[in-house]
Design a protein around this motif. Structure first.
Motif, PDB file in Angstrom:
ATOM      1  N   LYS A 237       0.829  -1.204   0.000  1.00  0.00           N
ATOM      2  CA  LYS A 237       0.000   0.000   0.000  1.00  0.00           C
ATOM      3  C   LYS A 237       0.865   1.256   0.000  1.00  0.00           C
ATOM      4  O   LYS A 237       0.604   2.208  -0.748  1.00  0.00           O
ATOM      5  CB  LYS A 237      -0.924   0.001   1.218  1.00  0.00           C
ATOM      6  N   VAL A 238       1.893   1.261   0.841  1.00  0.00           N
ATOM      7  CA  VAL A 238       2.779   2.426   0.906  1.00  0.00           C
ATOM      8  C   VAL A 238       3.468   2.633  -0.436  1.00  0.00           C
ATOM      9  O   VAL A 238       3.508   3.749  -0.968  1.00  0.00           O
ATOM     10  CB  VAL A 238       3.810   2.259   2.034  1.00  0.00           C
ATOM     11  N   ARG A 239       4.000   1.571  -0.994  1.00  0.00           N
ATOM     12  CA  ARG A 239       4.756   1.689  -2.253  1.00  0.00           C
ATOM     13  C   ARG A 239       3.870   2.175  -3.385  1.00  0.00           C
ATOM     14  O   ARG A 239       4.310   2.927  -4.270  1.00  0.00           O
ATOM     15  CB  ARG A 239       5.381   0.334  -2.615  1.00  0.00           C
TER      16      ARG A 239
ATOM     17  N   VAL B   8      10.591   7.446   0.739  1.00  0.00           N
ATOM     18  CA  VAL B   8       9.711   6.388   1.247  1.00  0.00           C
ATOM     19  C   VAL B   8       9.558   5.286   0.206  1.00  0.00           C
ATOM     20  O   VAL B   8       9.520   4.097   0.545  1.00  0.00           O
ATOM     21  CB  VAL B   8       8.345   6.969   1.655  1.00  0.00           C
ATOM     22  N   ARG B   9       9.500   5.657  -1.067  1.00  0.00           N
ATOM     23  CA  ARG B   9       9.438   4.632  -2.121  1.00  0.00           C
ATOM     24  C   ARG B   9      10.671   3.742  -2.090  1.00  0.00           C
ATOM     25  O   ARG B   9      10.578   2.518  -2.194  1.00  0.00           O
ATOM     26  CB  ARG B   9       9.304   5.285  -3.506  1.00  0.00           C
TER      27      ARG B   9
ATOM     28  N   ALA C 133      12.281  -2.773   1.810  1.00  0.00           N
ATOM     29  CA  ALA C 133      11.471  -3.513   2.783  1.00  0.00           C
ATOM     30  C   ALA C 133      10.723  -4.654   2.096  1.00  0.00           C
ATOM     31  O   ALA C 133      10.594  -5.750   2.661  1.00  0.00           O
ATOM     32  CB  ALA C 133      10.490  -2.566   3.466  1.00  0.00           C
ATOM     33  N   ASN C 134      10.233  -4.423   0.893  1.00  0.00           N
ATOM     34  CA  ASN C 134       9.519  -5.467   0.160  1.00  0.00           C
ATOM     35  C   ASN C 134      10.425  -6.672  -0.075  1.00  0.00           C
ATOM     36  O   ASN C 134      10.031  -7.818   0.164  1.00  0.00           O
ATOM     37  CB  ASN C 134       9.026  -4.911  -1.176  1.00  0.00           C
TER      38      ASN C 134
ATOM     39  N   ALA D 215      19.685   2.715  -3.130  1.00  0.00           N
ATOM     40  CA  ALA D 215      20.121   4.070  -3.432  1.00  0.00           C
ATOM     41  C   ALA D 215      19.031   5.057  -3.045  1.00  0.00           C
ATOM     42  O   ALA D 215      17.883   4.922  -3.468  1.00  0.00           O
ATOM     43  CB  ALA D 215      20.444   4.204  -4.921  1.00  0.00           C
ATOM     44  N   LEU D 216      19.406   6.035  -2.245  1.00  0.00           N
ATOM     45  CA  LEU D 216      18.487   7.099  -1.875  1.00  0.00           C
ATOM     46  C   LEU D 216      18.809   8.350  -2.679  1.00  0.00           C
ATOM     47  O   LEU D 216      19.974   8.605  -2.981  1.00  0.00           O
ATOM     48  CB  LEU D 216      18.603   7.412  -0.379  1.00  0.00           C
TER      49      LEU D 216
END
Length: 253
Positions: A151-153, A161-162, A168-169, A231-232
């Motif tokens: 849901k977040v993604r 956050v993406r 996290a996924n 990578a951020l």
């Protein structure tokens, strides 16, 4: 809190990982879409913020359980699952702490009472009972947070956050897989608990806020890590397991 075996069936209380309202605020579902900050990486919603906190809280109880599994697990598959918890959450925690600092999100140093209860329940068992508690509780909690990650993604407009959701996924899917490979997962019970979690008081689901000036706990990577950060935007050090640059940094591990 914890687990109870009735007629061979696993029953456990679950909630902390499954609920965006884990921060102790009773909110309507639409409130999670409320923008709480405008950042250079995109707007930050309540759902985004709560997700960053959830990722941190997950590592604070699953990482030490990985170490416990290395000591108490009775099969190679359970010990392997423990290794994956340590490796995956050390890397994910590194990314999460960076994202939180960039977005000015306060992170806990202790998991929620519910999550601490999971650790105590698993650690208090031994033999195959330990293996079963370990595999089933972690399969349920990872299965629950998996839906939240999706849901977040799919909804966030914040690029940090993406990126965190991407990592996290991958981490959670890996942990679901290794729990299933232990052979101890009761799928009927796990799926039932994922779809019908009990309603628990917010105080049980809320990780305590850190004390002012309290140094941040760091989850130390294993000697030969295989998981990596992502990578951020604007962070050249992402893509490996870098030093945190936080001083002082009490470590776990």
């Amino acid at each position: 809190m914890g687990t109870l075996f009735v007629g061979g069936a696993l029953t456990l209380t679950l909630g902390a990982l499954a609920y965006p309202s884990m921060l102790g605020v009773s909110q309507a579902a639409t409130a999670q879409d409320r923008i709480i900050a405008q950042t250079q990486w995109g707007p930050l919603t309540e759902l985004d913020r709560d997700f960053v906190v959830k990722v941190r809280a997950a590592g604070l109880w699953e990482y030490p359980l990985g170490k416990i599994a290395l000591q108490k697990g009775t099969t190679p598959a359970v010990k392997t699952a423990g290794e994956h918890l340590i490796d995956g959450h050390a890397a994910l925690d590194t990314t999460d702490r960076k994202v939180a600092a960039m977005l000015n999100i306060t992170l806990p140093n202790v998991a929620s009472p519910q999550q601490v209860g999971f650790v105590n329940t698993i650690d208090s068992s031994s033999g195959q009972q330990f293996d079963s508690n370990f595999a089933n509780i972690l399969r349920v909690t990872h299965g629950s947070i998996f839906n939240t990650i999706a849901k977040v993604r799919s909804t966030t407009k914040n690029s940090l956050v993406r990126a965190l959701a991407d990592q996290a996924n991958d981490t959670v899917l890996d942990h679901i897989t290794v729990m299933e490979k232990t052979g101890f997962v009761n799928f009927d019970q796990a799926l039932f608990m994922q779809t019908t979690p009990p309603k628990l008081p917010a105080v049980d689901l809320t990780p305590p806020a850190p004390q002012p000036g309290e140094p941040m706990i760091v989850l130390t990577p294993p000697p030969n890590p295989t998981s990596t950060t992502v990578a951020l935007p604007g962070d050249a050090s992402s893509g490996s397991v870098p030093s945190t640059g936080v001083t002082p940094t009490p470590t776990v591990g």
